[in-house]
Write a protein that holds these residues in place. Structure first.
Motif, PDB file in Angstrom:
ATOM      1  N   LEU A 179     -13.898   4.473  -5.732  1.00 47.65           N
ATOM      2  CA  LEU A 179     -12.511   4.724  -5.334  1.00 47.65           C
ATOM      3  C   LEU A 179     -12.424   5.285  -3.912  1.00 47.65           C
ATOM      4  CD1 LEU A 179      -9.511   4.848  -6.268  1.00 47.65           C
ATOM      5  CD2 LEU A 179      -9.993   7.159  -7.084  1.00 47.65           C
ATOM      6  N   VAL A 180     -13.452   6.004  -3.500  1.00 50.03           N
ATOM      7  CA  VAL A 180     -13.411   6.722  -2.213  1.00 50.03           C
ATOM      8  C   VAL A 180     -13.030   5.843  -1.024  1.00 50.03           C
ATOM      9  CG1 VAL A 180     -14.850   7.936  -0.534  1.00 50.03           C
ATOM     10  CG2 VAL A 180     -14.917   8.593  -2.927  1.00 50.03           C
ATOM     11  N   PRO A 181     -13.624   4.640  -0.841  1.00 46.91           N
ATOM     12  CA  PRO A 181     -13.251   3.835   0.334  1.00 46.91           C
ATOM     13  C   PRO A 181     -11.773   3.453   0.364  1.00 46.91           C
ATOM     14  CG  PRO A 181     -15.257   2.989  -0.680  1.00 46.91           C
ATOM     15  CD  PRO A 181     -14.684   3.983  -1.622  1.00 46.91           C
ATOM     16  N   LEU A 182     -11.177   3.314  -0.813  1.00 48.11           N
ATOM     17  CA  LEU A 182      -9.766   2.929  -0.873  1.00 48.11           C
ATOM     18  C   LEU A 182      -8.851   4.067  -0.443  1.00 48.11           C
ATOM     19  CD1 LEU A 182      -9.652   0.936  -4.228  1.00 48.11           C
ATOM     20  CD2 LEU A 182     -10.193   0.119  -1.933  1.00 48.11           C
ATOM     21  N   LEU A 183      -9.329   5.300  -0.537  1.00 48.54           N
ATOM     22  CA  LEU A 183      -8.510   6.449  -0.151  1.00 48.54           C
ATOM     23  C   LEU A 183      -8.260   6.507   1.345  1.00 48.54           C
ATOM     24  CD1 LEU A 183     -10.193   9.166  -2.398  1.00 48.54           C
ATOM     25  CD2 LEU A 183      -8.000   8.020  -2.806  1.00 48.54           C
ATOM     26  N   THR A 184      -9.110   5.844   2.113  1.00 42.27           N
ATOM     27  CA  THR A 184      -8.948   5.823   3.575  1.00 42.27           C
ATOM     28  C   THR A 184      -8.766   4.402   4.098  1.00 42.27           C
ATOM     29  OG1 THR A 184     -11.360   5.818   3.830  1.00 42.27           O
ATOM     30  CG2 THR A 184     -10.239   7.959   3.926  1.00 42.27           C
ATOM     31  N   ASP A 185      -8.403   3.483   3.216  1.00 41.62           N
ATOM     32  CA  ASP A 185      -8.200   2.091   3.626  1.00 41.62           C
ATOM     33  C   ASP A 185      -7.112   1.997   4.691  1.00 41.62           C
ATOM     34  OD1 ASP A 185      -8.990  -0.806   2.336  1.00 41.62           O
ATOM     35  OD2 ASP A 185      -6.978  -0.823   3.220  1.00 41.62           O
ATOM     36  N   ARG A 186      -7.243   1.044   5.588  1.00 42.38           N
ATOM     37  CA  ARG A 186      -6.239   0.900   6.655  1.00 42.38           C
ATOM     38  C   ARG A 186      -4.897   0.411   6.114  1.00 42.38           C
ATOM     39  NH1 ARG A 186      -8.157  -4.558   9.975  1.00 42.38           N
ATOM     40  NH2 ARG A 186      -8.074  -5.995   8.210  1.00 42.38           N
ATOM     41  N   ALA A 198      -6.335   8.679  -8.095  1.00 40.33           N
ATOM     42  CA  ALA A 198      -7.130   9.890  -7.904  1.00 40.33           C
ATOM     43  C   ALA A 198      -6.420  11.120  -8.448  1.00 40.33           C
ATOM     44  CB  ALA A 198      -7.440  10.075  -6.414  1.00 40.33           C
ATOM     45  N   VAL A 199      -5.116  11.174  -8.267  1.00 39.83           N
ATOM     46  CA  VAL A 199      -4.340  12.309  -8.780  1.00 39.83           C
ATOM     47  C   VAL A 199      -4.273  12.253 -10.309  1.00 39.83           C
ATOM     48  CG1 VAL A 199      -1.998  13.245  -8.930  1.00 39.83           C
ATOM     49  CG2 VAL A 199      -2.996  12.700  -6.696  1.00 39.83           C
ATOM     50  N   ALA A 200      -3.979  11.085 -10.852  1.00 41.35           N
ATOM     51  CA  ALA A 200      -3.853  10.956 -12.303  1.00 41.35           C
ATOM     52  C   ALA A 200      -5.174  11.263 -13.014  1.00 41.35           C
ATOM     53  CB  ALA A 200      -3.375   9.553 -12.665  1.00 41.35           C
ATOM     54  N   GLU A 201      -6.274  10.877 -12.377  1.00 41.87           N
ATOM     55  CA  GLU A 201      -7.592  11.079 -12.986  1.00 41.87           C
ATOM     56  C   GLU A 201      -8.248  12.382 -12.550  1.00 41.87           C
ATOM     57  OE1 GLU A 201      -9.057   8.911 -15.245  1.00 41.87           O
ATOM     58  OE2 GLU A 201      -7.044   8.012 -15.235  1.00 41.87           O
ATOM     59  N   ARG A 202      -7.525  13.205 -11.758  1.00 35.92           N
ATOM     60  CA  ARG A 202      -8.044  14.493 -11.280  1.00 35.92           C
ATOM     61  C   ARG A 202      -9.374  14.328 -10.552  1.00 35.92           C
ATOM     62  NH1 ARG A 202      -5.204  18.661 -13.776  1.00 35.92           N
ATOM     63  NH2 ARG A 202      -3.928  18.024 -15.558  1.00 35.92           N
ATOM     64  N   ARG A 203      -9.426  13.344  -9.656  1.00 35.63           N
ATOM     65  CA  ARG A 203     -10.657  13.080  -8.919  1.00 35.63           C
ATOM     66  C   ARG A 203     -10.803  13.953  -7.670  1.00 35.63           C
ATOM     67  NH1 ARG A 203     -12.492   7.735  -9.910  1.00 35.63           N
ATOM     68  NH2 ARG A 203     -12.147   7.277 -12.118  1.00 35.63           N
ATOM     69  N   LEU A 204      -9.711  14.532  -7.181  1.00 34.68           N
ATOM     70  CA  LEU A 204      -9.736  15.296  -5.935  1.00 34.68           C
ATOM     71  C   LEU A 204      -9.318  16.737  -6.190  1.00 34.68           C
ATOM     72  CD1 LEU A 204      -8.020  12.692  -3.555  1.00 34.68           C
ATOM     73  CD2 LEU A 204     -10.464  13.169  -3.763  1.00 34.68           C
ATOM     74  N   PRO A 206      -7.722  20.495  -5.105  1.00 31.93           N
ATOM     75  CA  PRO A 206      -6.557  20.866  -4.306  1.00 31.93           C
ATOM     76  C   PRO A 206      -6.858  20.925  -2.803  1.00 31.93           C
ATOM     77  CG  PRO A 206      -6.639  22.217  -6.286  1.00 31.93           C
ATOM     78  CD  PRO A 206      -7.901  21.424  -6.248  1.00 31.93           C
ATOM     79  N   ALA A 207      -8.036  21.415  -2.438  1.00 31.45           N
ATOM     80  CA  ALA A 207      -8.393  21.490  -1.015  1.00 31.45           C
ATOM     81  C   ALA A 207      -8.529  20.101  -0.410  1.00 31.45           C
ATOM     82  CB  ALA A 207      -9.690  22.275  -0.843  1.00 31.45           C
ATOM     83  N   GLU A 208      -9.130  19.170  -1.143  1.00 31.31           N
ATOM     84  CA  GLU A 208      -9.270  17.794  -0.646  1.00 31.31           C
ATOM     85  C   GLU A 208      -7.905  17.129  -0.511  1.00 31.31           C
ATOM     86  OE1 GLU A 208     -13.531  16.199  -2.300  1.00 31.31           O
ATOM     87  OE2 GLU A 208     -11.981  16.622  -3.794  1.00 31.31           O
ATOM     88  N   LEU A 209      -7.040  17.368  -1.473  1.00 28.30           N
ATOM     89  CA  LEU A 209      -5.687  16.804  -1.404  1.00 28.30           C
ATOM     90  C   LEU A 209      -4.931  17.366  -0.206  1.00 28.30           C
ATOM     91  CD1 LEU A 209      -4.796  16.966  -5.195  1.00 28.30           C
ATOM     92  CD2 LEU A 209      -4.998  14.876  -3.833  1.00 28.30           C
ATOM     93  N   ALA A 210      -5.092  18.662   0.060  1.00 28.18           N
ATOM     94  CA  ALA A 210      -4.412  19.279   1.201  1.00 28.18           C
ATOM     95  C   ALA A 210      -4.905  18.688   2.513  1.00 28.18           C
ATOM     96  CB  ALA A 210      -4.623  20.790   1.179  1.00 28.18           C
ATOM     97  N   ARG A 211      -6.206  18.476   2.611  1.00 25.63           N
ATOM     98  CA  ARG A 211      -6.749  17.872   3.845  1.00 25.63           C
ATOM     99  C   ARG A 211      -6.244  16.443   4.017  1.00 25.63           C
ATOM    100  NH1 ARG A 211     -11.404  20.847   2.241  1.00 25.63           N
ATOM    101  NH2 ARG A 211     -12.367  19.013   1.240  1.00 25.63           N
ATOM    102  N   THR A 212      -6.124  15.727   2.911  1.00 27.61           N
ATOM    103  CA  THR A 212      -5.580  14.360   2.985  1.00 27.61           C
ATOM    104  C   THR A 212      -4.126  14.380   3.440  1.00 27.61           C
ATOM    105  OG1 THR A 212      -7.060  13.553   1.258  1.00 27.61           O
ATOM    106  CG2 THR A 212      -5.066  12.276   1.673  1.00 27.61           C
TER     107      THR A 212
END
Length: 485
Positions: A179-186, A198-204, A206-212
């Protein structure tokens, strides 16, 4: 839905001429596949000789020897294996039976999986069902990074929900690394899709979500990640969550961080954001400090009367929460040496409904473009009270560009003969933006109630811009102005 039949026809012809799939179209661009799907169907009758037959697809090779004429050249097709290029054309074939056969032959050929995705939306049920079987079997091993954008584009079509659901199901059960490459896809839609998973599956965290939220330039991703980061943060996470949010260049993200300060028990930190450059952030900061028992108005007044440095956001903030009498604190700041302070002072006066046209109009000549723009915004409601000749003089080519733009904006909003006169004067201007604005102004012009019917000046001005209208539209415009054609 994407796709362009003209580029698709060109790609289809190149494929038919023997060009490799990767050379005939951009295989990394989802629109290229959709264009090819359209293009094959729009081939002209003599070009359709390039298409493989059903027998060729079933046999797996171009077994017949045939010849045809294309663009005046005789072309002879020899027996050969049905390669990816030929099979791609078969997958887009107008005949559903050929498409159905081609889908079966696409098994184990990952280069053609994008067209299998397209066929999952096919109107013909046999083609569609077979394509879905092939996609279900092939998607596990496919490069979802390159396929996701096409799946989502095709998903907007009728019957397109299957492939989207299949991709979602795969990513939900796949390792996080997939899933990771899709999070920064163009592609913006891919990032949105991936972050929802990622949110529904709790993959990230809170700190990672804030940075995103602080990094991504899409407002949907920003809002989703900021909201979930703040909602899921514990006391131990607050600093890691709030620092990137408060430091973001995006006003919405900063405002989310400021609002989060109250929940974190750090409402006092919101005071520094009372003078933020964004009105949204300032409004959130005022809410937080008020909840903390602090009235922001005296602070704004203090900032605006300082003998030394005035925070650029303070004048606008004073206008947003002050009273009409506070305008006396703002007028001295319209001549402040810092341009950002002058902009804030004008914005504050506008918020307080304390604009005085004659005092403020001199700012159209301000050396800072932002000041001239803000002044034009503030003066627009009272543009009719400004000296027309004074404004027209600021359209002169030797004036700074931002002054000319601001002056034309104020002339344009007045309508009537003044609007038409100023717009026609700029139709041959060397500045592209001014010339384009002038053309648009002329095209939307309508005679106002104060324009005398049959006015000679209006007739002369309309005569100078006939090239911007069809004959019919110009005749209607002249008729509305009482001018005989």
């Amino acid at each position: 839905m994407g796709g362009d039949d003209r580029t698709g026809v060109a790609a289809a012809v190149r494929l038919g001429e023997g060009v490799a799939l990767g050379e005939a179209l951009d295989v990394h661009d989802p629109d290229s596949w959709l264009s090819l799907d359209l293009g094959v169907r729009y081939l002209r009758p003599h070009q359709r000789e390039l298409l493989p037959t059903r027998a060729e697809v079933i046999d797996g090779q171009a077994s017949r020897s045939a010849s045809w004429s294309l663009k005046g050249f005789a072309v002879r097709r020899q027996a050969r294996e049905l390669d990816d290029a030929r099979l791609a054309m078969a997958l887009c074939h107008p005949d559903g039976r050929v498409r159905e056969a081609a889908v079966g032959k696409a098994v184990g050929r990952p280069a053609l999986l994008p067209l299998v995705v397209v066929r999952c939306t096919d109107w013909a049920a046999p083609v569609r069902e077979r394509a879905r079987e092939v996609l279900r079997a092939g998607l596990d091993c496919a490069d979802t990074t390159g396929l996701a954008a096409l799946v989502l584009k095709a998903g907007r079509r009728d019957r397109g929900e299957f492939a989207v659901g299949l991709l979602r199901e795969l990513l939900c059960r796949a390792p996080h690394g997939r899933l990771v490459p899709l999070l920064t896809d163009r592609d913006r839609d891919v990032r949105r899709f991936a972050h929802r998973i990622a949110v529904a599956e709790r993959r990230l965290s809170p700190a990672e979500l804030a940075r995103t939220a602080a990094r991504d330039n899409d407002t949907v991703v920003q809002k989703l990640c900021a909201d979930v980061a703040l909602a899921g943060a514990s006391e131990a996470d607050y600093d890691e969550v709030l620092v990137p949010l408060l430091g973001s260049r995006n006003p919405w993200v900063r405002s989310a961080g400021v609002t989060g300060l109250r929940r974190a028990g750090q409402a006092g930190r919101a005071r520094e954001f009372l003078v933020d450059r964004s009105s949204l952030v300032r409004a959130c900061a005022r809410y937080v400090v008020r909840q903390d028992g602090v009235d922001p108005l005296p602070r704004y007044r203090d900032w605006c009367t300082r003998a030394g440095e005035v925070p650029p956001g303070a004048p606008a903030g004073l206008g947003e929460c002050g009273v009409r009498a506070d305008a006396e604190l703002l007028w001295p700041l319209v001549t402040h040496p810092v341009g950002a302070v002058r902009v804030g002072a004008v914005a504050g006066l506008r918020a307080l409904d304390a604009v005085e046209a004659e005092r403020l109009r001199v700012l159209l000549d301000d050396p800072a473009p932002a000041v001239a723009r803000e002044a034009a915004t503030a003066l627009a409601p009272s543009a009719g009270r400004l000296d027309t000749d004074w404004l027209l003089d600021r359209l002169a080519p030797d004036r700074p560009r931002h002054t000319r733009l601001a002056a034309f904006r104020l002339l344009d909003v007045q309508g009537g003969v003044i609007q038409l006169r100023s717009a026609v004067a700029l139709l041959n201007d060397s500045d592209d933006k001014l010339r384009r604005w002038a053309e648009q102004s002329v095209q939307r012009w309508q005679p106002s109630a104060d324009v005398p019917r049959g006015d000679a000046e209006v007739a002369e001005l309309l005569g100078r811009c006939e090239h911007l209208f069809s004959t019919y539209v110009m005749d209607r415009r002249k008729w509305a102005a009482g001018i005989r054609s």
